[in-house]
Design an enzyme around this catalytic site. Structure first.
Site, PDB file in Angstrom:
ATOM      1  N   GLU A   1       0.901  -1.106   0.093  1.00  0.00           N
ATOM      2  CA  GLU A   1      -0.025   0.238   0.112  1.00  0.00           C
ATOM      3  C   GLU A   1       0.849   1.409   0.008  1.00  0.00           C
ATOM      4  O   GLU A   1       1.276   1.662   1.164  1.00  0.00           O
ATOM      5  CB  GLU A   1      -0.865  -0.009   1.181  1.00  0.00           C
ATOM      6  CG  GLU A   1      -1.793   1.170   1.167  1.00  0.00           C
ATOM      7  CD  GLU A   1      -2.700   1.151   2.439  1.00  0.00           C
ATOM      8  OE1 GLU A   1      -3.432   2.437   2.560  1.00  0.00           O
ATOM      9  OE2 GLU A   1      -2.829   0.239   3.211  1.00  0.00           O
TER      10      GLU A   1
ATOM     11  N   LYS B   1      -2.272  -2.033  -3.586  1.00  0.00           N
ATOM     12  CA  LYS B   1      -3.369  -1.244  -2.685  1.00  0.00           C
ATOM     13  C   LYS B   1      -2.884   0.328  -2.890  1.00  0.00           C
ATOM     14  O   LYS B   1      -2.384   0.774  -1.902  1.00  0.00           O
ATOM     15  CB  LYS B   1      -3.603  -1.666  -1.419  1.00  0.00           C
ATOM     16  CG  LYS B   1      -4.721  -0.825  -0.424  1.00  0.00           C
ATOM     17  CD  LYS B   1      -4.808  -1.167   0.979  1.00  0.00           C
ATOM     18  CE  LYS B   1      -6.259  -0.142   1.482  1.00  0.00           C
ATOM     19  NZ  LYS B   1      -6.557  -0.760   3.025  1.00  0.00           N
TER      20      LYS B   1
END
Length: 346
Positions: A182, A224
């Site tokens: 992420e 992500k």
């Protein structure tokens, strides 16, 4: 306490299960300080027991597995049980959802670079991952935070955070956990969507450079990222379709086709904004995208439910109905079917 996890034989099997059937991920991994702030804003006493009750409410939502393939837990939550003493991990697994765990320990100031952050948590991570595996986790998450400002982000900030993400991913795959990678370019600021595009492309490109260097199996991870949005103080207005087009274009330029899935963070967007933008991306890219597009939302899945619940058990069912509804809307967005009609079905 060691648990027998869901019966997956390979990282690829876990990854594909997380991306299967147009489902997405539920990010219920807020740090205690973040959760307490949200409780305070809603008038809920900020106690461990209330955090436990709230997260029990989420995982016991009837029909949650119809739209959610995996939940990301916090280190407090993965150790908790319901009032009958049944571990949360067992409840999650028994509902057909895969347990995951946030493994970074938050951000600190990047020494020598004012206003920039580095994510901490690599020290001892190999041993913590093994412990989480024994507790039933099958995937993990690490978040890097990149802010746009005057002279930022610097190259050093981008490379340092990308390297930490790659080292985390390598440790995950070594011990049998699928890494959720992420790199979040923050909405905070007055920057344009064009600047967000440029920075996001550089950040994600650098992340994959580091993933290659660290020998990460791209088929066994999920990216992500943020969507391409103007800074929240910029005053710039973009249509849902333009946001979707810009985001897909950016990802096509820097995400390898070997990556099986991209699970977007909501990053401060409203529930409806996040759903409609994900829906638009799936509508325009279904025929030519090399990866699945899905969601890994936190606030966009649970903020309204939290406001409904308010710590009052009599509101629990109504809050769970809202969680179920938001999950259903986002699964619809994964299929390009989300719209006002679906929104009004709650």
């Amino acid at each position: 306490m060691e648990r027998k996890s869901m019966n997956f034989k390979t990282l690829t099997e876990i990854t594909q299960a997380l991306l299967a059937d147009n489902k997405g991920l539920f990010a219920m991994d807020e740090r205690n300080s973040t959760c307490n702030k949200r409780f305070a804003a809603t008038g809920i006493p900020q106690t461990e027991e209330n955090r436990r009750l709230y997260r029990e409410l989420i995982i016991k939502t009837a029909g949650l597995s119809e739209s959610i393939s995996g939940v990301i837990l916090y280190h407090e939550t993965i150790r908790q049980s319901d009032e009958a003493g049944i571990p949360f991990v067992k409840i999650i697994e028994d509902s057909g959802i895969i347990p995951g765990i946030k493994v970074d320990i938050g951000t600190e100031d990047l020494a020598g670079f004012a206003g920039e952050k580095i994510t901490e948590g690599l020290d001892g991570l190999r041993y913590r991952l093994k412990e989480y595996m024994k507790m039933g986790a099958r995937f993990a998450k690490w978040r890097a935070v990149i802010s746009i400002g005057q002279g930022t982000p610097t190259k050093n900030c981008i490379v340092s955070n990308a390297n930490a993400l790659a080292r985390y991913a390598a440790l995950c795959q070594e011990c049998g956990l699928v890494p959720i990678v992420e790199p979040e370019v923050m909405m905070l600021g007055s920057h344009s969507s064009q600047t967000c595009f440029k920075v996001t492309r550089e950040v994600i490109s650098t992340v994959f450079e580091q993933l290659y260097l660290n020998k990460i199996s791209l088929e066994d991870m999920i990216l992500k990222p943020n969507m391409i949005l103007p800074g929240q103080d910029s005053g710039e207005k973009k249509t849902t379709e333009k946001i979707a087009e810009d985001t897909i274009k950016c990802l096509m330029e820097c995400v390898p086709a070997a990556v099986p899935g991209i699970a977007f963070l909501s990053g401060g967007q409203s529930a409806q904004e996040a759903s409609s933008r994900l829906n638009a991306m799936n509508q325009i890219s279904k025929s030519n995208q090399p990866w699945k597009l899905t969601f890994s939302f936190g606030r966009a899945l649970q903020q309204t439910a939290l406001e409904i619940w308010k710590g009052d058990d009599s509101n629990k069912v109504k809050a769970q109905q809202d969680i179920y509804h938001r999950g259903k809307c986002n699964r619809g967005a994964n299929m390009g079917l989300y719209g006002i009609d679906m929104e009004m079905q709650n």
